[in-house]
Design a protein around this motif. Structure first.
Motif, PDB file in Angstrom:
ATOM      1  N   THR A  83       0.789  -1.229   0.000  1.00  0.00           N
ATOM      2  CA  THR A  83       0.000   0.000   0.000  1.00  0.00           C
ATOM      3  C   THR A  83       0.825   1.284   0.000  1.00  0.00           C
ATOM      4  N   ASP A 136       5.221   0.590   3.996  1.00  0.00           N
ATOM      5  CA  ASP A 136       3.904   0.016   4.274  1.00  0.00           C
ATOM      6  C   ASP A 136       3.884  -0.537   5.692  1.00  0.00           C
ATOM      7  N   SER A 180       0.801  -0.689   7.265  1.00  0.00           N
ATOM      8  CA  SER A 180      -0.648  -0.815   7.450  1.00  0.00           C
ATOM      9  C   SER A 180      -1.015  -2.030   8.296  1.00  0.00           C
ATOM     10  N   SER A 226       1.975   4.310   4.554  1.00  0.00           N
ATOM     11  CA  SER A 226       0.687   3.812   5.038  1.00  0.00           C
ATOM     12  C   SER A 226       0.859   3.286   6.451  1.00  0.00           C
ATOM     13  N   GLY A 238      -1.549   1.572  10.065  1.00  0.00           N
ATOM     14  CA  GLY A 238      -2.806   1.074  10.590  1.00  0.00           C
ATOM     15  C   GLY A 238      -3.516   2.157  11.375  1.00  0.00           C
ATOM     16  N   ASP A 289      -5.210   2.532   7.149  1.00  0.00           N
ATOM     17  CA  ASP A 289      -6.002   1.325   6.929  1.00  0.00           C
ATOM     18  C   ASP A 289      -7.203   1.296   7.875  1.00  0.00           C
TER      19      ASP A 289
END
Length: 294
Positions: free
Chosen positions: A114, A118, A120, A141, A143, A177
């Motif tokens: 992503t 990343d 996420s 990205s 979470g 996310d």
């Protein structure tokens, strides 16, 4: 470290990597064609120059805890639309530079990851602070239950000439996310928008979400739910369409090919939250619902 085409490095469950450089001696993760780092490794750099996507990336697997990256540079990675650094476990990434990387895209169905970095799927204790991102496809990205401070930068004047435009990423934005926020979480980034795509973010009764004043949240089909007892703290946050170029630029990177429309994102559901939503401005949403609507 130099990587050949599509080269990757896996940090498997139970193992860790520590890459601790300094300001004067950073740790470099780059292309085998990058003669500026360690010389002409392939003996034909006179005919080759490094390019985005020359190598793949690094993966920190889900049960790998404690990897550390400081004063590192990740460049020319992301082949196959992979992240140049993907964290699924717990790690810290501090004072690193991510530049000229190809892979990672949150709403491209053909992309494996992503973002260039990343995180996420990373453990919520992962730390990402003081990093620089420029000339990547999509920089970062995280979470939704991760904290995000305001110390990361998303543009850079590489040649140091004050008369030239700073280098940015193709998509100036941070993908966040979907999921539940059940702890105390703070998002402080205002340089680039926070972006959500077609998913639900829920602040549960045990959760507290604090969003920095001036934050722009851009969405495409996303929905936000604040449950009974949830706390959402901020002033002057703007919720708008992912296609709204008037706020922090052309995040979807399509110039004037598209513009915002009513209903671009779903809305905000307030289930007897502790807040009255006086702190936000919203645009191009489908609705805002309160507990009387279920």
């Amino acid at each position: 470290m130099k990587c050949t085409y599509r080269g990757s490095l896996y940090v498997e469950n139970g193992s860790v990597i520590t890459a601790a450089g300094t300001t004067l001696k950073p740790v470099l993760f780059t292309s085998a064609n990058d003669a500026s780092a360690g010389g002409d490794s392939v003996l034909n750099d006179a005919n080759k120059i490094p390019d985005s996507g020359d190598w793949s990336g690094m993966i920190i697997e889900s049960e790998s805890v404690g990897s550390q990256f400081s004063h590192c540079t990740f460049s020319y990675g992301g082949s196959g639309k992979y992240a140049v650094l993907k964290i699924e476990g717990r790690a810290s990434v501090e004072n690193c530079t991510f530049r000229d990387n190809l892979g990672g895209h949150p709403y491209d169905g053909s992309a494996e990851d992503t973002a260039t970095l990343d995180a996420s799927l990373a453990d919520e204790s992962t730390v990402i602070t003081g990093n620089l991102f420029y000339r990547n496809t999509w920089p970062l990205s995280i979470g939704c239950s991760m904290n995000l401070d305001a110390t990361n930068s998303f543009s850079f004047d590489e040649d140091g000439d004050p008369g030239t435009t700073e280098e940015e990423n193709d998509h100036q934005g941070i993908f966040i996310d979907y999921g539940n926020i059940s702890t105390t979480v703070e998002w402080d980034e205002t340089e680039v928008p926070l972006c959500f795509f077609g998913m639900l973010v829920r602040v549960t009764p045990s959760g507290t979400l604090t969003v920095n004043p001036g934050t722009v949240i851009k969405s495409s089909g996303a929905e936000f739910i604040f449950e009974y007892g949830a706390h959402v703290n901020s002033t002057g946050v703007i919720f708008t369409s992912f296609r709204d170029d008037t706020l922090l630029g052309d995040t979807n990177c399509d110039a004037s090919a598209s513009g915002p429309s009513n209903g671009d994102w779903t809305g905000i559901g307030v289930l007897d939250s502790d807040d009255n939503l006086s702190w936000l401005t919203r645009d191009n949403s489908g609705s805002i619902r309160d507990s009387s609507e279920g």
